[in-house]
Design a protein around this motif. Structure first.
Motif, PDB file in Angstrom:
ATOM      1  N   SER A  48       0.847  -1.208   0.000  1.00  0.00           N
ATOM      2  CA  SER A  48       0.000   0.000   0.000  1.00  0.00           C
ATOM      3  C   SER A  48       0.878   1.253   0.000  1.00  0.00           C
ATOM      4  CB  SER A  48      -0.900   0.016   1.240  1.00  0.00           C
ATOM      5  OG  SER A  48      -0.107   0.188   2.398  1.00  0.00           O
ATOM      6  N   LYS A  49       0.252   2.398  -0.279  1.00  0.00           N
ATOM      7  CA  LYS A  49       0.996   3.656  -0.283  1.00  0.00           C
ATOM      8  C   LYS A  49       1.254   4.129   1.148  1.00  0.00           C
ATOM      9  CE  LYS A  49       0.691   8.073  -2.687  1.00  0.00           C
ATOM     10  NZ  LYS A  49      -0.167   8.931  -3.510  1.00  0.00           N
ATOM     11  N   TYR A  50       0.230   4.042   1.986  1.00  0.00           N
ATOM     12  CA  TYR A  50       0.346   4.537   3.373  1.00  0.00           C
ATOM     13  C   TYR A  50      -0.017   3.450   4.385  1.00  0.00           C
ATOM     14  CZ  TYR A  50      -0.302   9.067   1.011  1.00  0.00           C
ATOM     15  OH  TYR A  50      -0.206  10.143   0.187  1.00  0.00           O
ATOM     16  N   ALA A  51       0.534   3.597   5.587  1.00  0.00           N
ATOM     17  CA  ALA A  51       0.105   2.779   6.726  1.00  0.00           C
ATOM     18  C   ALA A  51       0.071   3.671   7.956  1.00  0.00           C
ATOM     19  CB  ALA A  51       1.057   1.611   6.942  1.00  0.00           C
ATOM     20  N   VAL A  52      -0.929   3.473   8.802  1.00  0.00           N
ATOM     21  CA  VAL A  52      -1.080   4.257  10.029  1.00  0.00           C
ATOM     22  C   VAL A  52      -1.152   3.274  11.202  1.00  0.00           C
ATOM     23  CG1 VAL A  52      -2.537   5.921  11.265  1.00  0.00           C
ATOM     24  CG2 VAL A  52      -2.388   6.012   8.764  1.00  0.00           C
ATOM     25  N   ALA A  53      -0.141   3.293  12.068  1.00  0.00           N
ATOM     26  CA  ALA A  53      -0.104   2.364  13.204  1.00  0.00           C
ATOM     27  C   ALA A  53      -0.973   2.912  14.339  1.00  0.00           C
ATOM     28  CB  ALA A  53       1.333   2.191  13.684  1.00  0.00           C
ATOM     29  N   VAL A  54      -1.753   2.036  14.929  1.00  0.00           N
ATOM     30  CA  VAL A  54      -2.695   2.454  15.986  1.00  0.00           C
ATOM     31  C   VAL A  54      -2.689   1.458  17.150  1.00  0.00           C
ATOM     32  CG1 VAL A  54      -4.201   3.785  14.445  1.00  0.00           C
ATOM     33  CG2 VAL A  54      -4.639   1.351  14.788  1.00  0.00           C
ATOM     34  N   ALA A  55      -3.509   1.771  18.164  1.00  0.00           N
ATOM     35  CA  ALA A  55      -3.473   1.031  19.433  1.00  0.00           C
ATOM     36  C   ALA A  55      -3.901  -0.430  19.328  1.00  0.00           C
ATOM     37  CB  ALA A  55      -4.364   1.751  20.451  1.00  0.00           C
ATOM     38  N   ASN A  56      -4.846  -0.730  18.446  1.00  0.00           N
ATOM     39  CA  ASN A  56      -5.314  -2.106  18.254  1.00  0.00           C
ATOM     40  C   ASN A  56      -6.211  -2.155  17.006  1.00  0.00           C
ATOM     41  OD1 ASN A  56      -8.100  -1.442  19.187  1.00  0.00           O
ATOM     42  ND2 ASN A  56      -7.052  -1.154  21.141  1.00  0.00           N
ATOM     43  N   GLY A  57      -6.645  -3.341  16.637  1.00  0.00           N
ATOM     44  CA  GLY A  57      -7.457  -3.481  15.426  1.00  0.00           C
ATOM     45  C   GLY A  57      -8.818  -2.813  15.559  1.00  0.00           C
ATOM     46  N   THR A  58      -9.356  -2.799  16.767  1.00  0.00           N
ATOM     47  CA  THR A  58     -10.669  -2.178  16.995  1.00  0.00           C
ATOM     48  C   THR A  58     -10.576  -0.661  16.817  1.00  0.00           C
ATOM     49  OG1 THR A  58     -11.130  -3.954  18.554  1.00  0.00           O
ATOM     50  CG2 THR A  58     -12.548  -2.011  18.685  1.00  0.00           C
ATOM     51  N   ALA A  59      -9.498  -0.078  17.341  1.00  0.00           N
ATOM     52  CA  ALA A  59      -9.269   1.366  17.150  1.00  0.00           C
ATOM     53  C   ALA A  59      -9.105   1.660  15.655  1.00  0.00           C
ATOM     54  CB  ALA A  59      -8.025   1.804  17.923  1.00  0.00           C
ATOM     55  N   ALA A  60      -8.439   0.744  14.943  1.00  0.00           N
ATOM     56  CA  ALA A  60      -8.258   0.921  13.497  1.00  0.00           C
ATOM     57  C   ALA A  60      -9.616   0.981  12.798  1.00  0.00           C
ATOM     58  CB  ALA A  60      -7.417  -0.231  12.931  1.00  0.00           C
ATOM     59  N   GLU A 200      -0.893  -5.576  22.098  1.00  0.00           N
ATOM     60  CA  GLU A 200      -1.995  -4.827  21.496  1.00  0.00           C
ATOM     61  C   GLU A 200      -1.390  -3.975  20.396  1.00  0.00           C
ATOM     62  OE1 GLU A 200      -5.164  -5.170  22.115  1.00  0.00           O
ATOM     63  OE2 GLU A 200      -5.294  -5.948  24.158  1.00  0.00           O
ATOM     64  N   GLY A 201      -2.072  -3.895  19.273  1.00  0.00           N
ATOM     65  CA  GLY A 201      -1.569  -3.067  18.184  1.00  0.00           C
ATOM     66  C   GLY A 201      -2.436  -3.251  16.958  1.00  0.00           C
ATOM     67  N   GLY A 202      -2.385  -2.289  16.064  1.00  0.00           N
ATOM     68  CA  GLY A 202      -3.169  -2.388  14.836  1.00  0.00           C
ATOM     69  C   GLY A 202      -2.571  -1.508  13.761  1.00  0.00           C
ATOM     70  N   MET A 203      -3.057  -1.678  12.531  1.00  0.00           N
ATOM     71  CA  MET A 203      -2.551  -0.880  11.412  1.00  0.00           C
ATOM     72  C   MET A 203      -3.703  -0.642  10.442  1.00  0.00           C
ATOM     73  SD  MET A 203       0.530   0.335  10.562  1.00  0.00           S
ATOM     74  CE  MET A 203       1.935  -0.673  10.966  1.00  0.00           C
ATOM     75  N   ILE A 204      -3.685   0.558   9.850  1.00  0.00           N
ATOM     76  CA  ILE A 204      -4.615   0.868   8.763  1.00  0.00           C
ATOM     77  C   ILE A 204      -3.769   1.091   7.520  1.00  0.00           C
ATOM     78  CG2 ILE A 204      -6.426   2.437   7.929  1.00  0.00           C
ATOM     79  CD1 ILE A 204      -6.692   3.373  10.915  1.00  0.00           C
ATOM     80  N   THR A 205      -4.172   0.520   6.393  1.00  0.00           N
ATOM     81  CA  THR A 205      -3.450   0.803   5.148  1.00  0.00           C
ATOM     82  C   THR A 205      -4.413   1.430   4.144  1.00  0.00           C
ATOM     83  OG1 THR A 205      -3.822  -1.454   4.327  1.00  0.00           O
ATOM     84  CG2 THR A 205      -1.735  -1.031   5.453  1.00  0.00           C
ATOM     85  N   THR A 206      -3.857   2.287   3.301  1.00  0.00           N
ATOM     86  CA  THR A 206      -4.674   2.971   2.289  1.00  0.00           C
ATOM     87  C   THR A 206      -3.774   3.537   1.195  1.00  0.00           C
ATOM     88  OG1 THR A 206      -6.378   4.683   1.950  1.00  0.00           O
ATOM     89  CG2 THR A 206      -4.644   5.223   3.517  1.00  0.00           C
ATOM     90  N   ASN A 207      -4.386   3.806   0.051  1.00  0.00           N
ATOM     91  CA  ASN A 207      -3.669   4.517  -1.023  1.00  0.00           C
ATOM     92  C   ASN A 207      -4.211   5.940  -1.179  1.00  0.00           C
ATOM     93  OD1 ASN A 207      -2.267   2.198  -1.489  1.00  0.00           O
ATOM     94  ND2 ASN A 207      -3.408   1.571  -3.300  1.00  0.00           N
ATOM     95  N   ASP A 208      -5.141   6.320  -0.289  1.00  0.00           N
ATOM     96  CA  ASP A 208      -5.864   7.588  -0.433  1.00  0.00           C
ATOM     97  C   ASP A 208      -5.244   8.654   0.485  1.00  0.00           C
ATOM     98  OD1 ASP A 208      -7.849   9.629   0.182  1.00  0.00           O
ATOM     99  OD2 ASP A 208      -9.295   8.375  -0.880  1.00  0.00           O
ATOM    100  N   THR A 209      -4.671   9.692  -0.128  1.00  0.00           N
ATOM    101  CA  THR A 209      -3.945  10.713   0.642  1.00  0.00           C
ATOM    102  C   THR A 209      -4.872  11.476   1.598  1.00  0.00           C
ATOM    103  OG1 THR A 209      -2.455  10.929  -1.228  1.00  0.00           O
ATOM    104  CG2 THR A 209      -2.354  12.679   0.412  1.00  0.00           C
TER     105      THR A 209
END
Ligand code: PLP
Length: 381
Positions: A48-60, A200-209
Motif C-alpha cells: 500500500s501507499k500509506y500505513a497508520v499504526a494504531v493502538a489495536n485493530g478495533t481502534a483501526a 496490542e496493536g493495529g494498522m490501517i493501510t490505504t492509497n488515499d492521501t
C-alpha cells in the motif's frame, strides 16, 4: 499426556527482546522513530501507499469509520462470521449494521447475498461494505469493488487475519490483502495470536492521501501541529485540535516488537501453510470437511467442520488440546439481538457455527505436537 497445546500462540525471538529493550533504553516510550519505521515497513509488506499504526485493530476500525464519515444515517453491510469489532465500529459512530450471509463453501461474505440486500433497499441506502478476510482467506475484492462502484459504496477490508494473504484477480495477478487497490481502507490487528504480534496493536493501510491525513489527525485527538494546517500560529508550542479525535496511538516500544516480528512474517506464513497442508492430507477421506481451502490463504486459523463439534471439542480438551470456535455469529450476540437481529436470520452462518472448530495453528507448533493432534482427532468416535 503432553504439554497443553493451544489453538494459537505468540512467537518471541531474541531479536524481539533486543528490539524492545533498545527502545526501552531510549528517549521514546510513546511516539518515537519506531512508529514511522513500522508503518513504512508494513506498507511495503502489503503493497500500500500509506500505513497508520494504531493502538489495536478495533481502534483501526473505529478510525476508518470516522474517516469515512459514518454517522446516524449510515447503513453498512458486513458478515456475521467475524469478531464483533468488524460490526461494532459502525455502531460506535451511530450507524446501523446490516448483515449478509456467508457462502458456505468459502465461509466468506457471499457477494450474491450482498447484492440481494442492496437491491432490496432504495438507491443510496447503503454507505459501505466491510468484508472480512476470515481465518486468513482473502475475499475476492475485485468483485466487491465492482459492486461497490456500481452503488457508490466504500469498502473497509478487515484483514486482521490475513497479513501476507492474497486473492488472484481476473488477470491472474496476486493481490495482497490490504494493498489498497480494491478498498478505500484496510485494517490489521497485532493481537498475540495474530501473524505479527505486538500484544496490542493495529494498522490501517490505504492509497488515499486525504483519508491518510484524516487518520493521522484522528489518531491523536484531532490535533495537528503542521504549520500548513494551522489557522494561526502563536509559536513553537502551538497546536490546534481541529476535530474530535482519540488517543489511539501505539507506543514506540510495541512498534519495535512489531518491526522485529514483521521481519519473519513470511517464514511464519510458510510454516502455517505447511501445517495446513499436513492437516488437509491427514483428514482426506474422513467425515471432516475443510472450508476456506483457498489459494493465497494466510492461515491465521485452520478450521474444520464436523457434525459432533461439541463432542470433539470436549474430547480434545481432555487430551490437553485447547481448540476454539470462530465465531459465534455476531447477529446472535445479545447486543445485536437487542437491535432486532435474531436466530434464523442467516442460516448458512448459523449452520457453520454449529460445526466449526479451529485447530492448533501457529508457527512454533512442532511436528510431534501436530502429529498428536491429528492422531487424537482421527481416533475420535
Ligand atoms: C476479524 C477481526 N477484526 C477486528 C479485530 C479487532 O482487533 P483487536 O483485538 O486488535 O482490537 C479482531 C481481533 O481479534 C478480528 O479478529
Amino acid at each position: 499426556m503432553t504439554n497443553s497445546i493451544p489453538y494459537g500462540k505468540q512467537y518471541l525471538s531474541q531479536g524481539d527482546i533486543d528490539a524492545v529493550i533498545s527502545v526501552l533504553k531510549s528517549d521514546y516510550w510513546t511516539q518515537g522513530p519506531q512508529v514511522g519505521e513500522f508503518e513504512k515497513a508494513f506498507a511495503k509488506y502489503v503493497g500500500s501507499k500509506y500505513a497508520v499504526a494504531v493502538a489495536n485493530g478495533t481502534a483501526a476500525l473505529h478510525l476508518c469509520a470516522l474517516a469515512l464519515d459514518v454517522n446516524e444515517n449510515s447503513n453498512v453491510i458486513t458478515t456475521p462470521i467475524t469478531f464483533a469489532a468488524s460490526a461494532n465500529c459502525v455502531q460506535y459512530c451511530q450507524g446501523k449494521v446490516y448483515f449478509a450471509d456467508i457462502d458456505p463453501e468459502t465461509v466468506l461474505l457471499d457477494i450474491n447475498k450482498v447484492k440481494e440486500l442492496i437491491q432490496s433497499k432504495p438507491k443510496g441506502f447503503f454507505a459501505g461494505i466491510i468484508p472480512v478476510d476470515f481465518a486468513g482467506a482473502a475475499v475476492d475484492l475485485e468483485e466487491f469493488k465492482k459492486l461497490a462502484d456500481e452503488h457508490g459504496l466504500w469498502i473497509i477490508e478487515d484483514a486482521c487475519h490475513a497479513p501476507g494473504g492474497y486473492f488472484t484477480d481476473s488477470n491472474g495477478n496476486k493481490q495482497k490483502c490490504g494493498n489498497g487497490k480494491f478498498a478505500e481502507l484496510a485494517i490489521f490487528s497485532f493481537h498475540p495470536v495474530k501473524h505479527i504480534a505486538c500484544g496490542e496493536g493495529g494498522m490501517i493501510t490505504t492509497n488515499d492521501t486525504a483519508l491518510y491525513n484524516k487518520l493521522i489527525k484522528l489518531r491523536t485527538h484531532g490535533i495537528t501541529k503542521d504549520p500548513a494546517l494551522l489557522s494561526q500560529n502563536d509559536g513553537g508550542w502551538y497546536y490546534e485540535m481541529q476535530d474530535l479525535g482519540y488517543n489511539y496511538r501505539i507506543p514506540d516500544v510495541l512498534c519495535a516488537l512489531g518491526m522485529s516480528q514483521l521481519e519473519r512474517a513470511d517464514a511464519g506464513l510458510d510454516r502455517r501453510r505447511e501445517i495446513a497442508a499436513n492437516y488437509t492430507k491427514a483428514f482426506a477421506g474422513t467425515e471432516i470437511t475443510i472450508p476456506l481451502n483457498v489459494d493465497g490463504h494466510a492461515y491465521h486459523l485452520f478450521i474444520i467442520r464436523i457434525g459432533n463439534r461439541k463432542g470433539l471439542y470436549d474430547y480434545l480438551r481432555n487430551s490437553n488440546i485447547f481448540c476454539q470456535v470462530h465465531y459465534i455469529p455476531v447477529h446472535m450476540q445479545p447486543y445485536y439481538k437487542m437491535l432486532g437481529h435474531k436466530k434464523g436470520d442467516y442460516p448458512q452462518s448459523e449452520d457453520y457455527y454449529e460445526e466449526c472448530l479451529s485447530l492448533p495453528m501457529y508457527p512454533t507448533l512442532t511436528e510431534k505436537e501436530q502429529a498428536y493432534v491429528i492422531e487424537r482427532i482421527i481416533n475420535f468416535k
